[in-house]
Design a protein around this motif. Structure first.
Motif, PDB file in Angstrom:
ATOM      1  N   GLY A 542       3.493  -6.560   7.387  1.00 27.74           N
ATOM      2  CA  GLY A 542       3.307  -7.958   6.725  1.00 27.74           C
ATOM      3  C   GLY A 542       1.812  -8.557   6.527  1.00 27.74           C
ATOM      4  N   VAL A 543       0.497  -8.311   7.486  1.00 23.69           N
ATOM      5  CA  VAL A 543      -0.848  -8.116   7.220  1.00 23.69           C
ATOM      6  C   VAL A 543      -1.439  -7.992   5.825  1.00 23.69           C
ATOM      7  N   THR A 544      -0.263  -6.655   5.719  1.00 27.48           N
ATOM      8  CA  THR A 544      -0.932  -5.779   4.517  1.00 27.48           C
ATOM      9  C   THR A 544      -0.185  -6.890   2.889  1.00 27.48           C
ATOM     10  N   THR A 545       0.713  -7.469   3.092  1.00 29.56           N
ATOM     11  CA  THR A 545       1.621  -8.393   2.058  1.00 29.56           C
ATOM     12  C   THR A 545       0.766  -9.759   2.452  1.00 29.56           C
ATOM     13  N   ALA A 546      -0.074  -9.880   3.040  1.00 25.56           N
ATOM     14  CA  ALA A 546      -0.601 -11.010   3.530  1.00 25.56           C
ATOM     15  C   ALA A 546      -2.271 -10.781   2.365  1.00 25.56           C
ATOM     16  N   ARG A 547      -2.338  -9.221   2.819  1.00 30.94           N
ATOM     17  CA  ARG A 547      -3.851  -9.274   2.223  1.00 30.94           C
ATOM     18  C   ARG A 547      -3.779  -9.409   0.637  1.00 30.94           C
ATOM     19  N   ARG A 548      -2.567  -8.303   0.142  1.00 31.52           N
ATOM     20  CA  ARG A 548      -2.331  -8.551  -2.101  1.00 31.52           C
ATOM     21  C   ARG A 548      -1.741  -9.721  -1.925  1.00 31.52           C
ATOM     22  N   GLY A 549      -1.383 -11.252  -1.151  1.00 34.14           N
ATOM     23  CA  GLY A 549      -1.177 -12.044  -1.619  1.00 34.14           C
ATOM     24  C   GLY A 549      -3.007 -13.375  -1.194  1.00 34.14           C
ATOM     25  N   TRP A 550      -4.649 -12.387  -1.526  1.00 32.71           N
ATOM     26  CA  TRP A 550      -5.361 -12.710  -1.081  1.00 32.71           C
ATOM     27  C   TRP A 550      -5.787 -13.777   0.435  1.00 32.71           C
ATOM     28  N   LEU A 551      -5.057 -13.597   1.255  1.00 29.53           N
ATOM     29  CA  LEU A 551      -5.203 -14.568   2.474  1.00 29.53           C
ATOM     30  C   LEU A 551      -6.425 -14.070   3.039  1.00 29.53           C
TER      31      LEU A 551
END
Ligand code: DGT
Ligand code: CA
Ligand code: CA
Ligand code: ZN
Length: 581
Positions: A542-551
């Motif tokens: 989830g963290v990785t996905t958030a990072r890919r969403g620039w969060l």
């Protein structure tokens, strides 16, 4: 033999039972047993030795006999029996979107098809024009799915790719410790699904180590492509690309092999604009001289860019941001103070409240939210009002016992019904510390309808967050047709949070929609949707996905301390009451 291997075998058995369709309860029982074995930390062999198998949830007498045979003799008698009727490889077909057990059985019974390549051939050469029991619409969907690379079964989920990469690492670590291995490609970028695994290798005897790996992989076809990449395909069709490089060139090589291709193309253009040429070896200057780079950081610097983390390398605007110094300061795993979407054994998880408290504390969390399924989700043992009351009291007890160590929030995962209503009345809802509302049915209704359902539910003062918003299942089920521009515009007003669900087959919201939501001013939570204690570490995806969403940290409410989080939830509820109450 590991627990994971046994669990996989039991899953296969369960799938085969589903396909033959003889006894659906038995199929479910084997699936349950597999989950149970995955969840326990002890080695299954020692449980067998101690005769404690049947103490595990979901493992009765007949399953325990099968497991015992497997541990002692390496075979599952029931599996051998079924294999006489239907080939084991047929379970592959279930990975393809639109193929469930029934369709798989029809394909086998009518056409003798039991694997993907036969199916492809039959579909594309016209051998299957129609099939009794499969609509022509489904057949054309199948053709589309099998020709779509992004959707296709040929890709792996992120966690599968990661686990596979660990095994490759182990191999080199064990037999060739002098060789350095670095993971690149889409796995390093944290993409939700991964096509093949890409590795850099360097150090003395890299070539020899690689030959050893190829030999060990056994039944492989290995191709040497061009001069640099060695491609190995294992007996399951998984592809591994190796790029041999050297210590001083590894920065450029890693940058090249990490990609994405689109990102690389932009970097090459930048190099070219000053008359240089960027390759996987480094920068060739105008005079033909090669500049090498042992780290990516130096190479970005040479190109006049700030360092770009791998998750952002998609040519989604990161190059411009790296030029201007406006890259986001991405969220990190250690910023997460608690997991906000967890099921307990009060609904359909195998984890008790106490297990959850214990593990969560050891993961360094300050709080977690236990969001069991609400009433209407019968299949997942949704809670009635009486059960809820009892569960909430049980949470109070655990909180007392673990005071000062971890706090369990009283949560719930509500179901959004056809009219955007949820399972309970407001007098019940107000007792919860945290309410997630999710779409669990009616997913294929038309765009306006689903959009309206979401908009309506977000106006409920007590709905704090929307869970797994697109409802996609990676490689299986596409996103529901929802007008997210409208939804996020509304969410900015209602203050509704959006979940980034960490479960590897969901990763939902997808990065593209995370960015859209952020543009509207929406805030997020990250949850695992755990149904077992073994799922809690999935938060990293989830963290990785958030990072890919620039969060950044401040975009995500479960980076807040407990008090800040509670205040924020309360503030948002009051705001909604004022507007819509
Ligand atoms: P995947 O495997 O489909 O999940 O995605 P990737 O990104 O791992 O793609 P892959 O394995 O085909 O290639 C690995 C990296 O190699 C890719 O991210 C960038 C680099 N690369 C591959 N083909 C090209 C190309 O035609 N031009 C450039 N500049 N780089 C490429
Ligand atoms: Ca790849
Ligand atoms: Ca590749
Ligand atoms: Zn859910």
């Amino acid at each position: 033999m590991t627990n994971e291997e046994l669990a996989k075998k039991l899953e296969t058995l369960s799938e085969l039972l589903e396909i033959t369709g003889e006894n659906p309860f038995k199929a479910k029982a084997y699936l349950k047993a597999a989950q149970s074995i995955r969840a326990i930390p002890e080695d299954i062999r020692s449980l067998v030795r101690k005769g404690e198998l049947e103490a595990l949830p979901g493992i009765g007498k007949s399953i325990s006999q099968q497991i015992q045979k497997y541990v002692e003799e390496g075979r599952l008698p029931l599996l051998e029996e079924i294999q006489k009727k239907i080939p084991i490889e047929i379970v592959e077909l279930l990975k393809i979107p639109h193929i469930g057990p029934k369709t798989a059985k029809i394909l086998f019974d009518q056409f003798g098809i039991s694997n993907i390549s036969d199916l492809k051939e039959a579909l594309f050469t016209g051998k299957i024009k129609e099939a009794r029991g499969i609509s022509s619409k489904t057949l054309s969907k199948l053709r589309a799915a099998l020709s779509n690379k992004e959707l296709s079964y040929e890709r792996m989920l992120l966690n599968e790719a990661e686990e596979l990469s660990y095994r490759i690492r182990e191999f080199f670590g064990k037999y060739h410790p002098e060789v350095n291995l670095m993971i690149a490609g889409s796995l390093r970028r944290g993409k939700e699904t991964v096509g093949d695994l890409d590795f850099l290798i360097f150090g003395a005897d890299s070539g020899k180590a690689l030959s050893h790996f190829i030999k060990r992989t056994g039944n492989t076809s290995s191709v040497v492509e061009g001069e640099e990449i060695t491609r190995v395909i294992d007996d399951k069709g998984v592809q591994f690309d190796f790029l041999i490089t050297t210590e001083e060139k590894k920065g450029a090589a890693l940058l090249h092999l990490t990609g994405s291709k689109e990102h690389n193309i932009r970097l090459r253009q930048i190099a070219k604009s000053s008359g240089n040429r960027l390759t996987h070896e480094g920068i060739f200057l105008k005079n033909g001289k090669l500049l090498t780079f042992s780290s990516e950081e130096e190479l970005y610097e040479f190109l006049g860019l700030h360092y770009i983390p791998p998750e952002l390398r998609e040519d989604w605007g990161e190059i411009e941001a790296a030029k201007n110094g406006t890259l986001p300061k991405l969220l990190c795993s250690k910023d997460i103070k608690g997991d906000l979407h967890i099921h307990s054994d009060w609904s359909d998880s195998s984890a008790s409240l106490e297990d959850l408290a214990y593990i969560a504390e050891h993961m360094g969390y300050e709080y977690i939210s236990v969001t069991d399924h609400a009433k209407r989700l019968m299949v997942a043992r949704g809670l009635t009002l009486e059960q809820l009351k009892a569960r909430n009291e049980a949470i109070d007890e655990i909180n007392e016992k673990y005071a000062g160590k971890i706090v369990l929030l009283k949560g719930i995962e509500l179901n959004i019904d056809k009219d955007g209503q949820v399972d309970y009345e407001e007098s019940v809802l107000k007792e919860f510390d945290f309410c997630i509302a999710s779409l669990h049915w009616g997913l294929s209704s038309d765009r306006d309808k689903i959009t309206e359902r979401l908009i309506k539910v977000m106006q409920n003062p007590y709905v704090d967050a929307i869970g797994h918003p697109t409802t996609r299942l990676l490689l299986k089920r596409p996103e529901a047709d929802i007008d997210f521009e409208r939804v996020f515009e509304e969410a900015a007003k209602t203050g509704t949070l959006f979940e980034i669900n960490s479960f590897p087959d969901r990763l939902d919201l997808p990065p593209r929609l995370i960015r859209l939501a952020k543009r509207y001013g929406v805030k997020f939570i990250i949850g695992t949707d755990s149904h077992s204690v073994s799922h809690l570490p999935l938060i990293k995806y989830g963290v990785t996905t958030a990072r890919r969403g620039w969060l950044e940290k401040s975009d995500i409410l479960n980076t807040f301390s407990l008090n800040e989080l509670k205040d924020e939830i309360k503030k948002r509820r009051i705001e909604r009451m004022k507007r819509y109450g």
